[in-house]
Design a protein around this motif. Structure first.
Motif, PDB file in Angstrom:
ATOM      1  N   LEU A   1      61.951  54.355  -0.474  1.00 18.87           N
ATOM      2  CA  LEU A   1      62.421  54.326   0.915  1.00 18.87           C
ATOM      3  C   LEU A   1      63.817  54.917   1.039  1.00 18.87           C
ATOM      4  O   LEU A   1      64.129  55.640   1.993  1.00 18.87           O
ATOM      5  N   HIS A   2      64.684  54.588   0.081  1.00 15.52           N
ATOM      6  CA  HIS A   2      66.061  55.091   0.094  1.00 15.52           C
ATOM      7  C   HIS A   2      66.069  56.622   0.022  1.00 15.52           C
ATOM      8  O   HIS A   2      66.743  57.293   0.826  1.00 15.52           O
ATOM      9  N   GLU A   3      65.344  57.188  -0.944  1.00 15.88           N
ATOM     10  CA  GLU A   3      65.327  58.638  -1.109  1.00 15.88           C
ATOM     11  C   GLU A   3      64.646  59.317   0.084  1.00 15.88           C
ATOM     12  O   GLU A   3      65.084  60.368   0.550  1.00 15.88           O
ATOM     13  N   TRP A   4      63.573  58.710   0.594  1.00 17.75           N
ATOM     14  CA  TRP A   4      62.879  59.245   1.767  1.00 17.75           C
ATOM     15  C   TRP A   4      63.816  59.265   2.979  1.00 17.75           C
ATOM     16  O   TRP A   4      63.825  60.229   3.756  1.00 17.75           O
ATOM     17  N   ALA A   5      64.608  58.206   3.152  1.00 21.38           N
ATOM     18  CA  ALA A   5      65.539  58.137   4.279  1.00 21.38           C
ATOM     19  C   ALA A   5      66.556  59.271   4.218  1.00 21.38           C
ATOM     20  O   ALA A   5      66.940  59.837   5.253  1.00 21.38           O
ATOM     21  N   HIS A   6      67.014  59.613   3.021  1.00 19.28           N
ATOM     22  CA  HIS A   6      67.931  60.753   2.882  1.00 19.28           C
ATOM     23  C   HIS A   6      67.252  62.052   3.320  1.00 19.28           C
ATOM     24  O   HIS A   6      67.871  62.892   3.988  1.00 19.28           O
ATOM     25  N   ALA A   7      65.990  62.216   2.945  1.00 20.06           N
ATOM     26  CA  ALA A   7      65.261  63.425   3.335  1.00 20.06           C
ATOM     27  C   ALA A   7      65.133  63.527   4.846  1.00 20.06           C
ATOM     28  O   ALA A   7      65.389  64.584   5.440  1.00 20.06           O
ATOM     29  N   VAL A   8      64.739  62.420   5.495  1.00 17.71           N
ATOM     30  CA  VAL A   8      64.564  62.433   6.949  1.00 17.71           C
ATOM     31  C   VAL A   8      65.908  62.648   7.649  1.00 17.71           C
ATOM     32  O   VAL A   8      65.994  63.371   8.644  1.00 17.71           O
ATOM     33  N   PHE A   9      66.966  62.037   7.128  1.00 12.86           N
ATOM     34  CA  PHE A   9      68.311  62.227   7.698  1.00 12.86           C
ATOM     35  C   PHE A   9      68.698  63.701   7.671  1.00 12.86           C
ATOM     36  O   PHE A   9      69.288  64.229   8.615  1.00 12.86           O
ATOM     37  N   CYS A  10      68.341  64.386   6.593  1.00 10.48           N
ATOM     38  CA  CYS A  10      68.676  65.806   6.448  1.00 10.48           C
ATOM     39  C   CYS A  10      67.832  66.687   7.366  1.00 10.48           C
ATOM     40  O   CYS A  10      68.333  67.652   7.943  1.00 10.48           O
ATOM     41  N   LEU A  11      66.553  66.331   7.522  1.00  9.18           N
ATOM     42  CA  LEU A  11      65.604  67.237   8.176  1.00  9.18           C
ATOM     43  C   LEU A  11      65.346  66.951   9.652  1.00  9.18           C
ATOM     44  O   LEU A  11      64.850  67.820  10.367  1.00  9.18           O
ATOM     45  N   SER A  12      65.661  65.722  10.111  1.00  8.09           N
ATOM     46  CA  SER A  12      65.323  65.345  11.488  1.00  8.09           C
ATOM     47  C   SER A  12      66.578  65.120  12.339  1.00  8.09           C
ATOM     48  O   SER A  12      67.259  64.103  12.182  1.00  8.09           O
ATOM     49  N   PRO A  13      66.887  66.023  13.267  1.00  4.11           N
ATOM     50  CA  PRO A  13      68.040  65.825  14.156  1.00  4.11           C
ATOM     51  C   PRO A  13      67.929  64.542  14.978  1.00  4.11           C
ATOM     52  O   PRO A  13      68.932  63.876  15.231  1.00  4.11           O
ATOM     53  N   ALA A  14      66.701  64.184  15.399  1.00  5.64           N
ATOM     54  CA  ALA A  14      66.519  62.971  16.207  1.00  5.64           C
ATOM     55  C   ALA A  14      66.874  61.731  15.402  1.00  5.64           C
ATOM     56  O   ALA A  14      67.558  60.826  15.899  1.00  5.64           O
ATOM     57  N   TYR A  15      66.419  61.671  14.161  1.00  8.36           N
ATOM     58  CA  TYR A  15      66.733  60.516  13.313  1.00  8.36           C
ATOM     59  C   TYR A  15      68.224  60.475  13.002  1.00  8.36           C
ATOM     60  O   TYR A  15      68.849  59.415  13.032  1.00  8.36           O
ATOM     61  N   ARG A  16      68.807  61.621  12.735  1.00  4.29           N
ATOM     62  CA  ARG A  16      70.246  61.690  12.444  1.00  4.29           C
ATOM     63  C   ARG A  16      71.056  61.225  13.651  1.00  4.29           C
ATOM     64  O   ARG A  16      72.076  60.549  13.511  1.00  4.29           O
ATOM     65  N   GLY A  17      70.584  61.571  14.849  1.00  8.63           N
ATOM     66  CA  GLY A  17      71.266  61.127  16.067  1.00  8.63           C
ATOM     67  C   GLY A  17      71.213  59.617  16.231  1.00  8.63           C
ATOM     68  O   GLY A  17      72.195  58.997  16.650  1.00  8.63           O
ATOM     69  N   LEU A  18      70.071  59.019  15.893  1.00  3.99           N
ATOM     70  CA  LEU A  18      69.941  57.565  15.959  1.00  3.99           C
ATOM     71  C   LEU A  18      70.897  56.902  14.964  1.00  3.99           C
ATOM     72  O   LEU A  18      71.550  55.908  15.296  1.00  3.99           O
ATOM     73  N   CYS A  19      70.980  57.444  13.759  1.00  8.62           N
ATOM     74  CA  CYS A  19      71.899  56.908  12.747  1.00  8.62           C
ATOM     75  C   CYS A  19      73.335  56.958  13.236  1.00  8.62           C
ATOM     76  O   CYS A  19      74.101  55.994  13.082  1.00  8.62           O
ATOM     77  N   ASP A  20      73.698  58.075  13.821  1.00 10.77           N
ATOM     78  CA  ASP A  20      75.058  58.251  14.335  1.00 10.77           C
ATOM     79  C   ASP A  20      75.361  57.208  15.404  1.00 10.77           C
ATOM     80  O   ASP A  20      76.439  56.599  15.421  1.00 10.77           O
ATOM     81  N   LYS A  21      74.410  56.983  16.304  1.00 13.58           N
ATOM     82  CA  LYS A  21      74.583  56.021  17.388  1.00 13.58           C
ATOM     83  C   LYS A  21      74.730  54.596  16.841  1.00 13.58           C
ATOM     84  O   LYS A  21      75.662  53.862  17.221  1.00 13.58           O
ATOM     85  N   LEU A  22      73.829  54.200  15.955  1.00 16.76           N
ATOM     86  CA  LEU A  22      73.856  52.840  15.416  1.00 16.76           C
ATOM     87  C   LEU A  22      75.087  52.594  14.556  1.00 16.76           C
ATOM     88  O   LEU A  22      75.663  51.499  14.581  1.00 16.76           O
TER      89      LEU A  22
END
Length: 243
Positions: A159-180
């Motif tokens: 899950l940890h490594e997958w989350a890094h991949a999604v953070f890198c590849l998905s602007p929508a997910y990265r935006g949610l991370c930034d907000k939270l």
């Protein structure tokens, strides 16, 4: 007259050790990892039986991506394909081990063509016969964009490594991370930043590392902050999905 061994610590001794390790690796039967491919994001996920197998396949590109040296057995890795390509192009074809060549051929199944620094005439056919039978049958309909590796049974690290991949590849997910991350209690965020610094993470990756640990669970930064992280964990875990 017997040849004297090289002086310990000398360049000749270091080269001899490398040759001995390479020969040991060559003679050790290669056990290929389990492989999955997420076509939506282009993430290649490799599951290894043990840390040694993970290191043999991806240890060197991991070190180039992360910098520094290994501080213990590898449990997981992640990096964008661009960094993997950069590593491949710094090494000679005949310096790539059989496990590393296995990964390279799997990546090339996706349509990417990656040439090492120097091509030799005598290695391709000979080495291919050693591991071609181990290549997984994957439906690589799109090019690999990211590589993740973990140990079989270690769901948390996956899950940890997958989350890094999604953070890198998905602007929508990265935006949610930034907000939270911005909405965290100030004292909690400062404590997280201090903890990540103690774990030797640079400031520019704090948010990325925070989200990856938070996806694993709300208690990773201590029970004191768990109640502040339970809702971010729920939201991130829902959004990040998973293989």
């Amino acid at each position: 007259k017997p040849k004297r061994p090289p002086k310990p610590g000398s360049k000749a001794a270091i080269n001899l050790k490398k040759q001995q390790e390479a020969e040991k690796t060559r003679l050790t039967p290669f056990s290929a990892p389990q492989a999955e491919f997420d076509a939506a994001l282009g993430v290649l996920i490799l599951a290894f039986k043990d840390s040694k197998s993970l290191d043999s396949c991806l240890g060197r590109p991991h070190l180039m991506y992360e910098g520094g040296k290994l501080k213990g057995p590898l449990r997981g890795i992640n990096f964008p394909i661009s960094d993997y390509v950069e590593w491949v192009r710094t090494v000679d074809r005949d310096e790539i081990t059989i496990p590393e060549q296995w990964v390279l051929q799997v990546v090339e199944q996706s349509g990417l063509s990656i040439l090492p620094k120097r091509q030799t005439d005598d290695t391709s056919a000979a080495s291919a016969s050693n591991f071609a039978a181990h290549l997984p049958v994957l439906c690589l309909t799109t090019p690999v964009t990211y590589i993740c590796g973990y140990l079989i049974g270690d769901r948390s690290t996956l899950l940890h490594e997958w989350a890094h991949a999604v953070f890198c590849l998905s602007p929508a997910y990265r935006g949610l991370c930034d907000k939270l991350y911005a909405e965290l209690d100030h004292t909690c965020r400062i404590a997280i930043q201090k903890e990540l610094t103690l774990r030797n993470y640079k400031e520019d990756v704090h948010m990325d590392e925070w989200q990856a640990y938070c996806v694993e669970g709300p208690n990773d930064f201590g029970k004191k902050w768990a109640r502040h992280l339970s809702e971010p964990h729920r939201l991130l875990r829902k959004e990040v999905g998973g293989p």
